[in-house]
Design an enzyme around this catalytic site. Structure first.
Site, mmCIF file in Angstrom:
data_model
loop_
_atom_site.group_PDB
_atom_site.id
_atom_site.type_symbol
_atom_site.label_atom_id
_atom_site.label_comp_id
_atom_site.label_asym_id
_atom_site.label_seq_id
_atom_site.Cartn_x
_atom_site.Cartn_y
_atom_site.Cartn_z
ATOM 1 N N ASP A 36 0.875 -1.184 0.000
ATOM 2 C CA ASP A 36 0.000 0.000 0.000
ATOM 3 C C ASP A 36 0.901 1.220 0.000
ATOM 4 O O ASP A 36 2.140 1.102 -0.067
ATOM 5 C CB ASP A 36 -0.944 -0.003 1.213
ATOM 6 C CG ASP A 36 -2.271 0.684 0.890
ATOM 7 O OD1 ASP A 36 -2.242 1.850 0.472
ATOM 8 O OD2 ASP A 36 -3.323 0.044 1.030
ATOM 9 N N HIS A 41 -3.134 2.710 -4.735
ATOM 10 C CA HIS A 41 -2.463 2.460 -3.449
ATOM 11 C C HIS A 41 -1.029 1.959 -3.673
ATOM 12 O O HIS A 41 -0.565 1.054 -2.972
ATOM 13 C CB HIS A 41 -3.246 1.428 -2.622
ATOM 14 C CG HIS A 41 -4.537 1.965 -2.075
ATOM 15 N ND1 HIS A 41 -4.613 2.623 -0.867
ATOM 16 C CD2 HIS A 41 -5.789 1.966 -2.572
ATOM 17 C CE1 HIS A 41 -5.877 2.990 -0.642
ATOM 18 N NE2 HIS A 41 -6.605 2.613 -1.675
ATOM 19 N N GLU A 74 -10.309 2.240 -5.001
ATOM 20 C CA GLU A 74 -10.006 3.659 -4.821
ATOM 21 C C GLU A 74 -8.983 4.249 -5.778
ATOM 22 O O GLU A 74 -8.166 5.089 -5.390
ATOM 23 C CB GLU A 74 -9.562 3.891 -3.357
ATOM 24 C CG GLU A 74 -10.667 3.521 -2.400
ATOM 25 C CD GLU A 74 -10.248 3.429 -0.949
ATOM 26 O OE1 GLU A 74 -9.050 3.534 -0.659
ATOM 27 O OE2 GLU A 74 -11.145 3.229 -0.106
#
Ligand code: ACM
Ligand code: ZN
Length: 609
Positions: A161, A239, A295
């Site tokens: 991440d 990410h 995301e």
């Protein structure tokens, strides 16, 4: 004389908020088994004292013919004064039988019982983010121990991440040389820097770490001994800040910092993904490999000539289709190596998901309902309910955590398979923190219920800086997720669970965990009754008594003791304050609520911000 008692009998004896607690003589089993009948007496054996000793004494029979009666992971456990027998169809079933057996052991021996048990869900998960903060191999192994004890069978290992890349990949050494350490430990401090700088391990102030291949092999093997599958997560397309420090050519702008998304139009990205996933698949035998998928910010894609050209070539009209394009290619690659793809719930936008792909529902329950109704396998881990990094007690008073408020009662109340408008609305009310009507709630069509393959408690680590705090956030909420994942819905009972949970909280403490001690403010429920209201109060900690006031003053040890529902009447609003007390001292936060008699109130766990 044979004394028979079942948990459902206990449940029937307990009323909603004034239960005195279950029979101490009944072992506190978590997760509660499908059927348990306790007989008088104990099995004792000379020389045996620990649960492990008794496990060794058990006669264990694993025979696949039992598949029909106990299923793949179920078991039958019989304890008499003469001995212990476990029957199962598989080694996993026998392992779970032993875990239950160990919970039957007390100083008096093993409680005589007949237990038939099998899990509600095939997937029972715990997720751990080791990127935003790094946790040691030893801590991971300890968590795996508890997962086995409480019958979890999947460890979702969030290895990459923005906060750091945490797994050795031989072909791309810069992932860990440059992307596993950052210049500052503090998450907010680092996140708000103009450039979120990474550094090398030996630089002054470097924070981070990674797992070597040897570490990973040890973790996977340790998990397998406990019948736990380890699902690695490698994030695409977003990410991924930690990747671009070493390999900036893989994002659209070719920059080290400030652009965390891979370029979906760059063939080198697919070469990178394939090579990384090949090394990952070599380490993890998991049927399912998690590729993130959540995301992605798409602003760089919209300005990238390669992305724009790909869109033109493929006839795409929106940049978001680039995400689907990448997910599709990853799915194809994994399938070609005999693996299934998993991703966060954004992946259900892809209309080409195959029948083995798994969507992890985290944005409320909605994505899970849509997925199941479309015939997509889904794991329910709605952030608003099953994330361990959310506050477990009054957010105004707890150490910093993520967003909102998820006390253990809320985690336990969640219905992972909402097949009626009413159950979906009850979940949605907790997701939104306010009453939501069944009229507006979508739900899972009953015939599609089987597409919810399980439940997961997820642990994000932005605000979990160390292992002590990790434990504080996970336990005892972990126990609520264990019961959600294993026990059948008709065996779930909050009042019964809260006493069993309290027993296990102390067991976990005795095993050395830093367990949250249930110091939240009491919960107040108000039910209208004509022009009056009936008030019920429940302390989070079953060991506490509640003292309350109706005049706005803080409760003290001399304040009224709550023992049964209280009638509130009159024309004026009443300010109730209630607090838990143990041993004559206040043992938790004060709950304050202003109530107008004649009205109702119940807690939907608003964010309290
Ligand atoms: C997530 O919480 N971004 C999966
Ligand atoms: Zn691009």
């Amino acid at each position: 004389m044979i004394m028979k008692k079942t948990f459902s009998l206990i449940a029937g004896l307990c009323c909603m908020m004034s239960c005195a607690g279950p029979d101490n003589d009944i072992p506190a089993l978590i997760p509660v088994p499908s059927e348990a009948v306790f007989h008088g007496g104990y099995y004792t054996a000379g020389g045996a004292s620990s649960p492990e000793d008794y496990c060794r004494l058990a006669e264990v029979c694993v025979d696949s013919v039992r598949y029909g009666s106990v299923g793949e992971e179920g078991y039958e456990l019989e304890v008499t004064r003469k001995g212990i027998r476990i029957n199962a169809a598989t080694e996993a079933g026998a392992f779970y039988g032993k875990q239950t057996l160990m919970q039957l052991v007390s100083g008096r021996g093993v409680r005589c019982a007949v237990i038939h048990d099998s899990p509600r869900f095939p997937y029972r998960g715990i997720h751990l983010d080791v990127s935003r903060h790094f946790f040691s191999k030893e801590e991971v192994l300890k968590i795996l121990d508890e997962m086995g004890r409480y019958k979890f069978n999947n460890f979702h290992f969030h290895l990459t991440d923005n906060g750091g890349w945490r797994i050795q990949i031989d072909r791309y050494p810069l992932l860990t040389e440059l992307g596993a350490y950052r210049v500052m430990k503090d998450w907010d401090g680092w996140w708000e820097m103009d450039s979120r700088l990474f550094c090398r391990k030996d630089d002054p102030g470097a924070y981070g770490g990674f797992f070597t291949k040897e570490d990973i092999r040890e973790i996977v093997a340790y998990a397998a001994e406990r019948h736990i599958n380890v699902i690695p997560e490698i994030e695409f397309p977003a990410h991924s800040d930690a990747v671009f420090v070493g390999y900036p050519h893989l994002n659209c702008t070719g920059t080290r910092y400030g652009n965390g998304e891979f370029c979906p139009a760059n063939e080198q990205v697919y070469e990178f993904a394939d090579n990384v996933l090949l090394e990952v698949m070599e380490l993890f035998p998991s049927e399912v490999i998690h590729i993130g998928g959540d995301e992605a910010r798409k602003h760089a894609w919209g300005k990238c000539p390669a992305c724009t050209e790909l869109m033109r070539r493929e006839g795409m009209t929106d940049v978001s289709e680039l995400q689907c394009y990448m997910i599709s290619r990853l799915q194809k690659f994994l399938n070609s190596h005999g693996r299934a793809m998993a991703g966060w719930d954004q992946i259900i936008v892809n209309d080409d998901l195959d029948s083995l792909s798994v969507s992890y529902t985290y944005r409320g329950q909605r994505g899970g309902i849509l997925a199941a109704n479309r015939g997509i396998r889904t794991v329910m881990t709605p952030g608003e309910i099953l994330y361990f990094d959310w506050y477990q007690a009054d957010p105004k008073q707890e150490p910093k955590a993520m967003y909102g408020y998820s006390p253990i009662k809320k985690m336990y109340a969640f219905d992972p398979v909402p097949v009626t408008p009413e159950s979906a609305a009850a979940n949605e009310s907790m997701v939104q923190g306010k009453y939501v009507s069944p009229d507006t709630s979508i739900f899972i069509r009953p015939e599609m219920a089987g597409y919810v393959i399980g439940v997961q408690g997820s642990t994000w680590a932005e605000y979990i800086p160390d292992e002590q705090h990790l434990e504080y956030m996970m336990f005892p909420r972990f126990l609520a997720v264990a019961e959600q994942a294993w026990s059948s819905p008709d065996r779930k009972d909050w009042q019964d669970f809260r006493y069993r949970m309290n027993v296990h909280r102390h067991i976990l403490e005795a095993r050395g965990w830093n367990v949250y001690d249930l110091h939240n403010a009491p919960e107040i429920e108000i039910t209208a009754s004509g022009d009056r209201s009936i008030m019920e109060i429940e302390p989070e900690n079953p060991e506490a008594e509640v003292r309350y006031t109706l005049d706005g003053s803080d409760p003290v040890i001399g304040s009224a003791l709550y023992s049964s529902p209280v009638m509130l009447s009159g024309d004026a609003p009443v300010t109730v304050k209630a607090a838990p007390f143990i041993g004559g001292r206040r043992a938790g936060y004060i709950r304050e609520l202003t109530v107008t008699p004649g009205e109702s109130y119940r807690d939907y766990y608003p964010y309290m911000d």
